[in-house]
Motif scaffolding. Structure first.
Motif, PDB file in Angstrom:
ATOM      1  N   SER A   1     -47.675  16.096 -64.792  1.00 47.65           N
ATOM      2  CA  SER A   1     -47.376  17.191 -65.708  1.00 47.65           C
ATOM      3  C   SER A   1     -48.663  17.923 -66.086  1.00 47.65           C
ATOM      4  O   SER A   1     -49.747  17.347 -66.095  1.00 47.65           O
ATOM      5  CB  SER A   1     -46.687  16.680 -66.976  1.00 47.65           C
ATOM      6  N   VAL A   2     -48.500  19.207 -66.389  1.00 48.66           N
ATOM      7  CA  VAL A   2     -49.609  20.048 -66.812  1.00 48.66           C
ATOM      8  C   VAL A   2     -49.354  20.430 -68.265  1.00 48.66           C
ATOM      9  O   VAL A   2     -48.271  20.901 -68.604  1.00 48.66           O
ATOM     10  CB  VAL A   2     -49.723  21.326 -65.947  1.00 48.66           C
ATOM     11  N   GLU A   3     -50.372  20.210 -69.108  1.00 45.90           N
ATOM     12  CA  GLU A   3     -50.243  20.584 -70.512  1.00 45.90           C
ATOM     13  C   GLU A   3     -50.816  21.982 -70.702  1.00 45.90           C
ATOM     14  O   GLU A   3     -51.979  22.219 -70.407  1.00 45.90           O
ATOM     15  CB  GLU A   3     -50.969  19.577 -71.395  1.00 45.90           C
ATOM     16  N   GLY A   4     -49.973  22.887 -71.154  1.00 47.65           N
ATOM     17  CA  GLY A   4     -50.397  24.257 -71.368  1.00 47.65           C
ATOM     18  C   GLY A   4     -50.318  25.059 -70.083  1.00 47.65           C
ATOM     19  O   GLY A   4     -49.867  24.567 -69.043  1.00 47.65           O
ATOM     20  N   PRO A   5     -50.782  26.298 -70.147  1.00 52.18           N
ATOM     21  CA  PRO A   5     -50.755  27.144 -68.955  1.00 52.18           C
ATOM     22  C   PRO A   5     -51.703  26.599 -67.888  1.00 52.18           C
ATOM     23  O   PRO A   5     -52.749  26.032 -68.202  1.00 52.18           O
ATOM     24  CB  PRO A   5     -51.226  28.509 -69.452  1.00 52.18           C
ATOM     25  N   LEU A   6     -51.310  26.780 -66.633  1.00 47.92           N
ATOM     26  CA  LEU A   6     -52.132  26.323 -65.516  1.00 47.92           C
ATOM     27  C   LEU A   6     -53.343  27.253 -65.400  1.00 47.92           C
ATOM     28  O   LEU A   6     -53.234  28.389 -64.935  1.00 47.92           O
ATOM     29  CB  LEU A   6     -51.300  26.340 -64.237  1.00 47.92           C
ATOM     30  N   ALA A   7     -54.490  26.779 -65.884  1.00 48.12           N
ATOM     31  CA  ALA A   7     -55.708  27.583 -65.924  1.00 48.12           C
ATOM     32  C   ALA A   7     -56.887  26.658 -66.184  1.00 48.12           C
ATOM     33  O   ALA A   7     -56.706  25.464 -66.462  1.00 48.12           O
ATOM     34  CB  ALA A   7     -55.623  28.617 -67.047  1.00 48.12           C
ATOM     35  N   GLN A   8     -58.077  27.206 -66.102  1.00 48.36           N
ATOM     36  CA  GLN A   8     -59.266  26.434 -66.433  1.00 48.36           C
ATOM     37  C   GLN A   8     -59.131  25.909 -67.854  1.00 48.36           C
ATOM     38  O   GLN A   8     -58.717  26.624 -68.759  1.00 48.36           O
ATOM     39  CB  GLN A   8     -60.507  27.311 -66.312  1.00 48.36           C
ATOM     40  N   GLY A   9     -59.440  24.633 -68.050  1.00 50.30           N
ATOM     41  CA  GLY A   9     -59.333  24.006 -69.357  1.00 50.30           C
ATOM     42  C   GLY A   9     -58.048  23.238 -69.574  1.00 50.30           C
ATOM     43  O   GLY A   9     -57.949  22.450 -70.515  1.00 50.30           O
ATOM     44  N   ALA A  10     -57.043  23.444 -68.724  1.00 52.34           N
ATOM     45  CA  ALA A  10     -55.773  22.726 -68.865  1.00 52.34           C
ATOM     46  C   ALA A  10     -55.968  21.251 -68.513  1.00 52.34           C
ATOM     47  O   ALA A  10     -56.874  20.884 -67.770  1.00 52.34           O
ATOM     48  CB  ALA A  10     -54.709  23.343 -67.964  1.00 52.34           C
ATOM     49  N   THR A  11     -55.080  20.419 -69.045  1.00 55.72           N
ATOM     50  CA  THR A  11     -55.087  18.992 -68.740  1.00 55.72           C
ATOM     51  C   THR A  11     -53.886  18.660 -67.872  1.00 55.72           C
ATOM     52  O   THR A  11     -52.768  19.073 -68.168  1.00 55.72           O
ATOM     53  CB  THR A  11     -55.023  18.149 -70.029  1.00 55.72           C
ATOM     54  N   VAL A  12     -54.151  17.929 -66.792  1.00 54.28           N
ATOM     55  CA  VAL A  12     -53.096  17.446 -65.907  1.00 54.28           C
ATOM     56  C   VAL A  12     -52.978  15.947 -66.130  1.00 54.28           C
ATOM     57  O   VAL A  12     -53.969  15.222 -66.051  1.00 54.28           O
ATOM     58  CB  VAL A  12     -53.432  17.734 -64.427  1.00 54.28           C
TER      59      VAL A  12
END
Length: 142
Positions: A38-49
């Motif tokens: 799962s990806v927390e937040g929008p898929l972008a730099q800084g996101a947590t997978v």
């Protein structure tokens, strides 16, 4: 662990390949031993997978996306058992297709990490190679 790289030639352009590298609905289709992703937040730099692998009773990893440059490159980092791991994807146009290269580098942060790397290195290299080959198969069928 010295860095390890594996490349695959894909028939799709980088724009079509890039979403398969980190998107929640795509990664489980080609990544072996994956229990959850799962990806927390929008898929972008800084996101947590967050992912759990079916290895050694279930390894939970929290990866940070440290570079996100569609459709050219992405990089994640995580730490587990005293080992810091950087995984980098590079996509290069090749005719109408893409050369996708994944590079993995692990650095031991202490004695446990230095002991662990030689034990898991070969298995990890085989897994990454097999996963990229599986991605090629999935994309050739789509």
């Amino acid at each position: 662990m010295p860095s390890f790289s594996h490349s695959v030639e894909l028939t799709q352009p980088p724009e079509a390949v890039f979403p398969w590298l980190l998107e929640e609905d795509k990664v489980p289709q080609w990544t072996s031993d994956l229990q959850s992703y799962s990806v927390e937040g929008p898929l972008a730099q800084g996101a947590t997978v967050r992912q759990t692998l079916e290895v050694a009773g279930g390894i939970k990893l929290n990866m940070e996306i440290v570079a996100y440059d569609p459709p050219r490159a992405a990089e994640t980092r995580f730490e587990t058992n005293g080992v810091k791991v950087v995984s980098e994807y590079s996509l290069t146009p090749n005719g109408g297709g893409t050369t996708l290269t994944q590079t993995l580098e692990a650095k031991a942060g202490g004695l446990t990490g230095r002991m662990l790397i030689p034990v898991v290195q070969g298995r990890l290299e085989k897994k990454l190679t097999a996963d990229l080959e599986r991605l090629r198969e999935v994309l050739s069928g789509s």
